[in-house]
Design an enzyme around this catalytic site. Structure first.
Site, mmCIF file in Angstrom:
data_model
loop_
_atom_site.group_PDB
_atom_site.id
_atom_site.type_symbol
_atom_site.label_atom_id
_atom_site.label_comp_id
_atom_site.label_asym_id
_atom_site.label_seq_id
_atom_site.Cartn_x
_atom_site.Cartn_y
_atom_site.Cartn_z
ATOM 1 N N GLU A 284 0.833 -1.206 0.000
ATOM 2 C CA GLU A 284 0.000 0.000 0.000
ATOM 3 C C GLU A 284 0.869 1.259 0.000
ATOM 4 O O GLU A 284 0.558 2.244 -0.670
ATOM 5 C CB GLU A 284 -0.921 -0.031 1.230
ATOM 6 C CG GLU A 284 -2.138 0.860 1.114
ATOM 7 C CD GLU A 284 -3.153 0.555 2.215
ATOM 8 O OE1 GLU A 284 -4.205 -0.004 1.899
ATOM 9 O OE2 GLU A 284 -2.871 0.859 3.396
ATOM 10 N N GLU A 287 2.162 1.735 -3.395
ATOM 11 C CA GLU A 287 1.059 2.213 -4.246
ATOM 12 C C GLU A 287 0.827 3.708 -4.019
ATOM 13 O O GLU A 287 0.645 4.471 -4.972
ATOM 14 C CB GLU A 287 -0.209 1.414 -3.914
ATOM 15 C CG GLU A 287 -1.376 1.737 -4.809
ATOM 16 C CD GLU A 287 -2.656 1.009 -4.395
ATOM 17 O OE1 GLU A 287 -2.596 0.072 -3.568
ATOM 18 O OE2 GLU A 287 -3.722 1.403 -4.905
ATOM 19 N N CYS A 304 -8.163 -1.958 3.971
ATOM 20 C CA CYS A 304 -8.109 -3.120 4.886
ATOM 21 C C CYS A 304 -9.473 -3.535 5.399
ATOM 22 O O CYS A 304 -9.640 -4.658 5.851
ATOM 23 C CB CYS A 304 -7.291 -2.785 6.129
ATOM 24 S SG CYS A 304 -5.685 -2.214 5.765
ATOM 25 N N SER A 324 -7.228 2.016 -2.360
ATOM 26 C CA SER A 324 -6.031 1.212 -2.634
ATOM 27 C C SER A 324 -6.448 -0.166 -3.150
ATOM 28 O O SER A 324 -7.407 -0.764 -2.644
ATOM 29 C CB SER A 324 -5.221 1.053 -1.346
ATOM 30 O OG SER A 324 -4.292 0.003 -1.495
ATOM 31 N N LYS A 363 -15.458 -9.697 7.597
ATOM 32 C CA LYS A 363 -14.414 -10.556 7.005
ATOM 33 C C LYS A 363 -15.002 -11.880 6.514
ATOM 34 O O LYS A 363 -14.432 -12.539 5.657
ATOM 35 C CB LYS A 363 -13.314 -10.840 8.029
ATOM 36 C CG LYS A 363 -12.526 -9.620 8.440
ATOM 37 C CD LYS A 363 -11.385 -9.329 7.498
ATOM 38 C CE LYS A 363 -10.666 -8.048 7.903
ATOM 39 N NZ LYS A 363 -9.859 -7.493 6.820
ATOM 40 N N GLU A 366 -16.028 -10.960 3.148
ATOM 41 C CA GLU A 366 -14.848 -10.687 2.319
ATOM 42 C C GLU A 366 -14.241 -11.990 1.782
ATOM 43 O O GLU A 366 -13.890 -12.081 0.607
ATOM 44 C CB GLU A 366 -13.798 -9.935 3.149
ATOM 45 C CG GLU A 366 -12.549 -9.578 2.345
ATOM 46 C CD GLU A 366 -11.446 -8.978 3.201
ATOM 47 O OE1 GLU A 366 -11.134 -9.529 4.264
ATOM 48 O OE2 GLU A 366 -10.892 -7.946 2.797
ATOM 49 N N GLU A 371 -13.497 -12.585 -6.230
ATOM 50 C CA GLU A 371 -12.100 -12.289 -6.597
ATOM 51 C C GLU A 371 -11.111 -13.142 -5.809
ATOM 52 O O GLU A 371 -9.958 -13.297 -6.207
ATOM 53 C CB GLU A 371 -11.750 -10.814 -6.303
ATOM 54 C CG GLU A 371 -12.617 -9.762 -6.954
ATOM 55 C CD GLU A 371 -13.884 -9.466 -6.178
ATOM 56 O OE1 GLU A 371 -14.955 -9.775 -6.708
ATOM 57 O OE2 GLU A 371 -13.808 -8.948 -5.050
ATOM 58 N N CYS A 511 -10.684 -1.949 14.424
ATOM 59 C CA CYS A 511 -11.011 -3.370 14.605
ATOM 60 C C CYS A 511 -11.099 -3.780 16.070
ATOM 61 O O CYS A 511 -11.777 -4.747 16.403
ATOM 62 C CB CYS A 511 -9.976 -4.239 13.903
ATOM 63 S SG CYS A 511 -9.831 -3.877 12.169
HETATM 64 S S1 SF4 Z 1 -13.574 -5.107 12.505
HETATM 65 FE FE1 SF4 Z 1 -14.694 -3.329 11.753
HETATM 66 S S2 SF4 Z 1 -13.050 -1.845 11.296
HETATM 67 FE FE2 SF4 Z 1 -12.074 -3.846 11.427
HETATM 68 S S3 SF4 Z 1 -12.049 -4.615 9.340
HETATM 69 FE FE3 SF4 Z 1 -13.926 -5.406 10.315
HETATM 70 S S4 SF4 Z 1 -15.531 -3.945 9.771
HETATM 71 FE FE4 SF4 Z 1 -13.547 -2.942 9.409
#
Ligand code: SF4
Ligand code: SF4
Ligand code: SF4
Length: 598
Positions: A284, A287, A304, A324, A363, A366, A371, A511
């Protein structure tokens, strides 16, 4: 002003509620809709009853303490027989309209409704109206979150958080009276709605109506399959919060105990997402420097946080070229595990399963982005939240608090810098990036590597960094919560953002305050200070505090990736984004029709 609570004098200021004053003076009043730091007292649960005498000799009244102001000369009683009786009835009515499958509920042992029932001394549950709650929605359309409205007590905390803290406004109140339900806007299934899976609503839900999708069974399957090599990673914020689920003090760093616990569970390899947080900084940061060359697209946003990325894809497609392209540390870990690590260990990546332990519900979504799935094989196979991991350990009889710490046991991806550790707090990614960008541009290490300007908890913070190369200072900004993210996105679109680099974290606090972290019954934004301090302590105590000085990162580039932003690094560590529209294809009605047809 002066009054009394349970015969003891109390002082208070105008507009303070009875509940606020009682809390300050240590008089406990049970509540199910109010939450200490949520500025939320809709009076819907009606459990916080107190008996008051507005002035001496006035008739006594039962009132809800969360929305009744304390008055001069008022006498408040919190435990009279009449009010205890009324509280019991109120809780009984809440239970009557509630699916009481407590033994199998995800909130078993951690349910505010059960606690309150015990507190008011309820010993019977005379009413039971399954025909009401059974008609309520169970929505499993999201990869991350399950909504079971048969358990909802309509406290409205989730609506408040989604609307006012996150500005996402995915949840709405529909119908009236007994038919009242918390629904998804436009009656969409959650997975196709404005929801970005941040999980903040789960942190405030007092019961099992909102929860993360439970993926622990999948992990046990992998652990007990001899053909599979399991590789675990865990995020920076997990180690400073997991201990809370095992009676350890807030902010206790249990990194070494997590490694031991995973070994007890039978994990083949235990590593740290911090390693790929360092890798993200290399990619990053490079970049950013490329974008700062003439013609580059600025400002650049961090990438992130998957809830932020989804938020941008759903709300601000014009802004996507500013994000990014570097994948998140979780996804970089998956990609490196199934290439570099698998090669190094001499195993077929198809027999490897990567399991993440994350503070995050987003996540889970994600990991399932197309992808990141190649020929049916995801880079990250399963994501457990910190809460799920705590449950998994408990059901396997592992008490984290009693374990000795262990070290990582793989020489390829088992080290990290202090910069990586602070990824878990708002401002951490920015600070980590600045440490490396400064070195790359000037050739020197920063004299003072702690950037106080980007630390703290203000929703938006900014700083200027002089790169000492004859160019104007770099202007950066940090924002946390999606409400603040929206503000930043609007500023960029209106050309009013004077920054080159912007860090966004969807969850308040970053997080460490993630939607998958242990929740508290006392407050929404719980133990933030302790968790944040613990992350900064980890950073201070690391021998290496900059990502570019992590020897294993340098080895990875020398032996595998060539250099940051190389062709190979782009293939494995970068991604693309797409404008996403909510698909009205599957409405809740259609989903119910499908379920009924099965
Ligand atoms: S815990 Fe919250 S701030 Fe951290 S990556 Fe997940 S959604 Fe984003
Ligand atoms: S997960 Fe986040 S965006 Fe989705 S409903 Fe909950 S608070 Fe709103
Ligand atoms: S889903 Fe949970 S937080 Fe939302 S109103 Fe229902 S009980 Fe309250």
């Amino acid at each position: 002003m002066i009054g009394t609570i349970n015969g003891k004098p109390v002082e208070f200021s105008a507009n303070e509620t009875i509940l606020q004053v009682a809390k300050r003076y240590g008089h406990f009043i049970p509540t199910l809709c109010e939450m200490a730091d949520l500025d939320h007292a809709p009076g819907t649960c009606r459990v916080c009853l107190v008996e008051i005498e507005r002035r001496k000799g006035a008739p006594r009244q039962l009132v809800t303490s969360c929305n009744t102001p304390m008055e001069e000369g008022m006498a408040v009683l919190t435990r009279t027989p009449a009010l205890r009786e009324q509280q019991r009835l109120q809780v009984e009515l809440l239970l009557a309209d509630h699916n009481q499958d407590c033994a199998v509920c995800i909130r078993h042992g951690n349910c505010e409704l059960q606690d309150v029932a015990q507190f008011v001394g309820l010993r019977q549950s005379r009413y039971h109206y399954p025909h009401f709650y059974k008609q309520r929605t169970r929505d499993e359309s999201s990869r991350a979150i399950v909504r079971d409205m048969s358990k909802c007590i309509r406290c409205l905390r989730c609506v408040k958080v989604c609307r006012e803290i996150q500005g996402t406004d995915a949840l709405v109140i529909t119908e009236k009276g007994l038919a009242t339900e918390i629904s998804v806007r436009d009656n969409l299934p959650l997975g196709n709605s404005d929801c970005v899976a941040c999980g903040q609503c789960i942190l405030v839900c007092p019961v099992g109506a909102l929860a993360e999708r439970d993926d622990t069974e999948q992990v046990i399957d992998y652990l007990y399959d001899p053909r599979i090599t399991t590789v675990f990673q865990f995020a920076p914020a997990v180690r400073v919060a997991l201990g809370e689920s095992f009676r350890m003090p807030a902010g206790a760093n249990v990194e070494g105990q997590i490694v031991t616990a995973l070994k007890h569970l039978g994990a083949d390899v235990v590593l740290d997402t911090n390693f790929t947080a360092d890798l993200v900084i290399m990619e990053e940061g490079t970049e950013l420097l490329r974008r700062m060359e003439p013609g580059g697209r600025l400002p650049m946003f961090t990438s992130c946080c998957p809830a932020w990325v989804t938020f941008a894809e759903k709300n601000y497609p014009e802004i996507l070229p500013h994000i990014s392209t570097t994948r998140s540390p979780q996804q970089c870990f998956g990609a490196m595990a199934k290439t570099y690590l698998a090669d190094g260990m001499g195993i077929d990546a198809k027999t490897m399963r990567v399991v993440s332990i994350m503070p995050c519900t987003a996540k889970k979504e994600e990991a399932h982005r197309p992808e990141f799935i190649h020929e049916g094989h995801p880079d990250v196979d399963v994501v457990l939240t910190t809460r799920e991991f705590a449950r998994l350990l408990k059901r396997e009889g592992i008490d984290l608090a009693g374990l000795e710490p262990s070290a990582y046991d793989n020489p390829l991806m088992g080290d990290y810098s202090g910069a990586a550790a602070i990824f878990g707090t708002t401002g951490g990614v920015m600070e980590a990036a600045l440490r490396t960008v400064y070195k790359v541009v000037t050739g020197d290490e920063l004299a003072a590597i702690e950037f106080q300007e980007v630390r703290g908890n203000a929703l938006v913070r900014e700083a200027e960094v002089d790169l000492n190369n004859g160019t104007p200072p770099v202007r950066v900004a940090v924002a946390h919560s999606l409400k603040a993210a929206r503000q930043m996105a609007e500023m960029v679109l209106q050309g009013k953002a004077p920054y080159q680099f912007i860090e966004i974290m969807a969850c308040p606090g970053g997080c460490m305050g993630g939607g998958g972290q242990p929740r508290s019954k006392k407050a929404y934004q719980t133990n933030r200070v302790e968790r944040q301090n613990a992350l900064y302590t980890i950073d201070r105590e690391r021998q290496v505090r900059q990502s570019h000085n992590n020897p294993l990162i340098n080895k990875l580039y020398d032996e595998f990736l060539e250099e940051p932003n190389s062709h190979k690094a782009h293939d494995l560590l970068h991604t693309t984004y797409r404008a996403r529209q909510r698909t009205i294809r599957h409405t809740m009605k259609e989903i119910w029709q499908e379920i009924e047809a099965r």
